[in-house]
Design an enzyme around this catalytic site. Structure first.
Site, short mmCIF file in Angstrom:
data_model
loop_
_atom_site.label_atom_id
_atom_site.label_comp_id
_atom_site.label_asym_id
_atom_site.label_seq_id
_atom_site.Cartn_x
_atom_site.Cartn_y
_atom_site.Cartn_z
N VAL A 123 0.75 -0.99 -0.08
CA VAL A 123 -0.31 -0.23 -0.44
C VAL A 123 0.71 1.28 -0.06
O VAL A 123 -0.06 2.19 0.06
CB VAL A 123 -1.11 0.13 1.07
CG1 VAL A 123 -1.75 -0.74 0.77
CG2 VAL A 123 -0.06 -0.25 2.39
N LEU A 154 3.29 4.10 1.78
CA LEU A 154 3.51 4.79 2.76
C LEU A 154 2.06 5.90 2.70
O LEU A 154 2.00 6.38 2.75
CB LEU A 154 4.62 6.02 3.06
CG LEU A 154 5.20 6.05 4.52
CD1 LEU A 154 5.60 4.67 5.06
CD2 LEU A 154 6.07 7.08 4.37
N HIS A 155 0.66 4.46 3.38
CA HIS A 155 0.00 5.05 3.66
C HIS A 155 -0.96 3.42 4.27
O HIS A 155 -0.52 3.27 4.63
CB HIS A 155 -1.43 4.81 2.47
CG HIS A 155 -1.41 5.54 1.41
ND1 HIS A 155 -0.10 4.90 0.05
CD2 HIS A 155 -1.01 6.88 0.67
CE1 HIS A 155 -0.46 6.54 -0.33
NE2 HIS A 155 -1.06 7.71 -0.15
N ALA A 156 -1.73 4.67 4.97
CA ALA A 156 -3.30 3.39 5.80
C ALA A 156 -1.66 3.00 6.94
O ALA A 156 -1.34 3.84 8.25
CB ALA A 156 -3.21 2.16 5.30
N PRO A 205 1.45 1.38 7.38
CA PRO A 205 2.91 1.63 7.48
C PRO A 205 2.49 3.20 7.87
O PRO A 205 3.55 3.72 8.61
CB PRO A 205 3.07 1.47 6.20
CG PRO A 205 2.76 0.37 5.42
CD PRO A 205 0.96 0.71 6.05
#
Lengths: 87, 148
Positions: A12, A14-16, A18
């Site tokens: 994903v 560097l979203h959600a 992480p």
């Protein structure tokens, strides 16, 4: 000034999770830390801001550069690098 | 005070009830969530401002005061790679609160085995700044919480 260059491996980017973990870890440090995306606008943003990190829009395979200066900079950057490079 | 609006009709619920610890533990930030009506609909801007990030399954709007609000359309919906979501605005657009941003169908998301619950998160906000969180039925554009 300590620096790490990391390729983001999470599916994903560097979203959600992480991104949240990255910012939480940066926020715990007392020193300033920035993150920039290679090939983007290049401008470093505050790694303690979830808004800034989400706005960088780092995708899987992108390379980021994180910078910190001061007491504990190397340890902090190692932690952030581990989060950003985790799959 | 920034009023943050419900992006769609449904039931306003606590962020802690979202079936994803990234949101339920407020790792992204404090806020609330909407359990959306299971019918085709649009997700609207929760505040007035610029759409700084627009993905099919999530968007961030930043107001003139620099405050950013994230709307996430369902849980793990990044895996859908945009299928079932139609963008009604563009990244960089200035939008008034209440303007449609994405059309989607929560029923389809649920039928695909994912939760259609939508976290609405105040980014970079201390938990104590989220006030007057709504609970129960809301229409799109009703106040969901106050960012104090």
């Amino acid at each position: 000034m300590a620096e790490r260059k990391i390729t983001v491996e999470s599916e994903v980017g560097l979203h959600a999770r992480p991104a949240a973990t990255f910012v939480q870890t940066a926020t715990k440090a007392s020193i300033d830390v920035t993150v920039a995306k290679l090939g983007g606008s290049g401008a470093p943003v505050n790694a303690k801001s979830i808004l800034s990190v989400l706005s960088l829009d780092v995708r899987r395979g992108d390379t980021i550069v994180i910078n910190a200066e001061g007491e504990g900079a190397d340890e902090l950057l190692d932690q952030l690098a581990a989060i950003a490079s985790a799959t | 005070m920034t009023p943050v609006l419900a992006p769609m009709a449904g039931a306003a619920i606590s962020l802690s009830a979202v079936p994803d610890p990234v949101f339920s533990q407020a790792m992204v930030g404090p806020g609330a969530a909407v359990d959306p009506a299971r019918e085709p609909g649009v997700a609207v801007a929760p505040i007035s401002g610029r759409i700084v990030k627009l993905h099919p399954h999530a968007y961030v709007i930043v107001g003139p005061d620099g405050r950013g609000v994230l709307v996430h359309l369902g849980i793990d919906t990044v895996q859908l790679k945009g299928v079932g979501f139609d963008l009604l605005a563009a990244e960089g657009d200035l939008v008034p609160a209440g303007q449609p941003v994405v059309s989607w169908n929560p029923a389809d998301v649920e039928a695909g085995g994912r939760s259609p619950i939508c976290p609405v998160v105040a980014l970079d906000a201390p938990a104590s700044s989220v006030l007057r969180v709504a609970a129960g039925p809301v229409h799109a554009g009703d106040e969901l919480f106050q960012w104090g």
